[in-house]
Design an enzyme around this catalytic site. Structure first.
Site, PDB file in Angstrom:
ATOM      1  N   GLU A   1      40.842  78.327  -4.455  1.00 15.26           N
ATOM      2  CA  GLU A   1      39.904  78.033  -5.541  1.00 15.26           C
ATOM      3  C   GLU A   1      38.537  77.791  -4.915  1.00 15.26           C
ATOM      4  OE1 GLU A   1      40.993  74.820  -8.210  1.00 15.26           O
ATOM      5  OE2 GLU A   1      38.898  74.188  -8.341  1.00 15.26           O
TER       6      GLU A   1
ATOM      7  N   GLU B   1      30.272  71.244  -9.453  1.00 18.43           N
ATOM      8  CA  GLU B   1      30.932  70.285 -10.330  1.00 18.43           C
ATOM      9  C   GLU B   1      30.054  69.048 -10.398  1.00 18.43           C
ATOM     10  OE1 GLU B   1      35.592  70.430 -10.346  1.00 18.43           O
ATOM     11  OE2 GLU B   1      34.926  70.357  -8.262  1.00 18.43           O
TER      12      GLU B   1
END
Length: 476
Positions: free
Chosen positions: A287, A292
């Site tokens: 991933e 974020e």
């Protein structure tokens, strides 16, 4: 007319010029007689003046230089040619101060030039092919993922394809969290007890859950409210859009211009997942997190909207995810990333991967694949045991140092709400739930009077994405 006396009193012991025997004082006598003849002319030194040194009066007939003419001021400047013997010396002395200084400057410049050259010559000069340049006139490049179980993070939102949760306008793509009771017909009573939502029956569930983990404890396509068990229907609805099956890259670049959302316990993300799980379920196939963040106000929350982070996730199981070996964050002192648009980028090749913020020079994470034999040895998984069992190596068989980051990945944009995986640490910022609670979602929802007002309203709520660009490495 004023009258003046022409008769002057001679000093005691002195005689006047008219008296005989005064022939030796002609000058004095002549001056006094002249004064007598012209009483309107004020003679110089008619009034006695003090001596400069002694302070005693001096006679009007005495000059300041004792009767001698005043000497003209003589300059002390040298006249004529000055001797300069050093010019005729056959041997001149060395100026070592200048020699040392200019030598040091020259050496410093040469070293600096070499450092710049050495750095520039190693900068990759890859060709790139632009495969997507989306300014969100529509959502043709995107698909919605519709699920209810938090995708392995334990988040509380129900992702939908509802226009209330994702839409486009002149500003770009909006991803907006809403209360379930406000955007559906579900009542508060049904939300808390005795109601079932079945997305399989509705035909809307996408069920593309790649995060198989201990946190996946519920069905991704259904939810049941039961006040006795402490379960409820997801209290918030949001959106998660992906380019899966439409736009993917294996090495290349990604550039996203977005304004992150403001609001307590909101979790915006710009990230990538593998198109095919070549090496197995998450995190075996990897991933890539480009950006974020947390929507909490940075002025009151220490992990808030002034911090963005990036990471690479890889491991053999959920419990040994090695993301901490490839994690980085950028914290700003006077910037909240929810106040305006910023650019979040990724550059990725078989040799390296790095993410950046507002420019390639401001790197958040840089990972050099060439410095390690492979991701298995770098992660040191051979020394860990999972439930008493040694993990198996899922990547080394490829012979590539960057596996699992050697496959096609697609892009994801979403705004999650809350979680139980530790992204919002317990006890920080008056968090209204604990990750280990028997009913974390319910605890979160019952505190909505504290967090809902921070989310804003209208088009100012949620994340706004102005543009997305993706390039595939290599010529078109």
């Amino acid at each position: 007319m004023y009258l003046f006396s022409t008769k002057q009193q001679a000093p005691t012991g002195a005689t006047t010029a008219a008296q005989p025997g005064n022939a030796g004082n002609d000058t004095e006598g002549h001056r006094l007689s002249t004064i007598s003849q012209n009483p309107f002319r004020t003679p110089p030194f008619a009034t006695p003046i003090p001596s400069i040194r002694s302070g005693r009066p001096i006679s009007t007939a005495t000059s300041l230089n004792n009767g001698q003419p005043r000497r003209r001021f003589q300059s002390s400047r040298l006249n004529g040619e000055m001797e300069k013997p050093w010019l005729h010396s056959a041997k001149k002395s060395m100026n070592w101060d200048s020699i040392i200084f200019y030598t040091a400057v020259s050496v410093a410049l040469m070293i600096s030039a070499y450092i710049c050259y050495d750095a520039v010559k190693d900068v990759p000069k890859n060709d790139y092919c632009l495969i997507m340049d989306d300014k969100f006139e529509n959502l043709d490049n995107w698909s919605h993922e519709v699920q209810m179980n938090g995708f392995g993070t334990g988040s509380f939102d129900w992702t939908t394809d509802d226009a209330a949760n994702s839409y486009v306008d002149s500003d770009g793509l909006h991803i907006v969290p809403t209360l379930t009771t406000q955007s559906t017909d579900i009542t508060y009573g049904q939300l808390m007890n005795g109601y079932t939502v079945n997305l399989t029956t509705d035909g809307t569930c996408t069920d593309r859950d790649q995060r198989t983990s201990e946190l996946v404890t519920s069905n991704p396509c259904s939810a049941v409210s039961n006040s006795t068990k402490g379960t409820m229907i997801n209290p918030v609805r949001s959106a998660r859009l992906t380019t899966a099956g439409k736009k993917t890259i294996r090495y290349g670049r990604v550039q996203v211009e977005a304004k992150l959302p403001a609001g307590d316990w909101l979790w915006p993300a710009i990230w990538m997942m593998p198109q095919d799980n070549v090496y197995g379920d998450w995190p075996r196939s990897g991933e890539i997190d480009i950006c974020e963040s947390r929507g909490n106000d940075a002025e009151t929350y220490p992990l808030g909207s002034n911090i963005v982070s990036s990471a690479m996730h890889w491991g053999t199981t959920y419990s040994n995810d090695a993301y901490q070996k490839s994690y980085g964050e950028w914290g700003a002192k006077r910037t909240k990333y929810s106040d305006g648009f910023h650019t979040y980028g990724l550059e990725w090749s078989s040799k390296y991967m790095f993410t950046w913020l507002d420019g390639r020079l401001r790197q958040v994470v840089y990972f050099d694949f060439t410095k390690n034999k492979n991701m298995w040895t770098y992660g040191e998984f051979a020394y860990d045991t999972v439930n008493g069992t040694a993990p198996t190596d899922p990547w080394s068989w490829t012979g590539r140092a960057n596996s699992p980051f050697d496959q096609d990945f697609y892009l994801i944009l979403n705004v999650a709400v809350g979680s139980t995986n530790g992204y919002f640490p317990d006890g920080v910022g008056n968090k209204p739930w604990t990750d280990g609670s028997e009913s974390p979602m319910k605890d979160f929802y019952l505190a909505n009077s504290t967090w809902l007002p921070t989310w804003g309203s209208g088009d100012s709520r949620g994340m706004v994405v102005k543009s997305v660009k993706m390039w595939q490495e290599g010529s078109c």
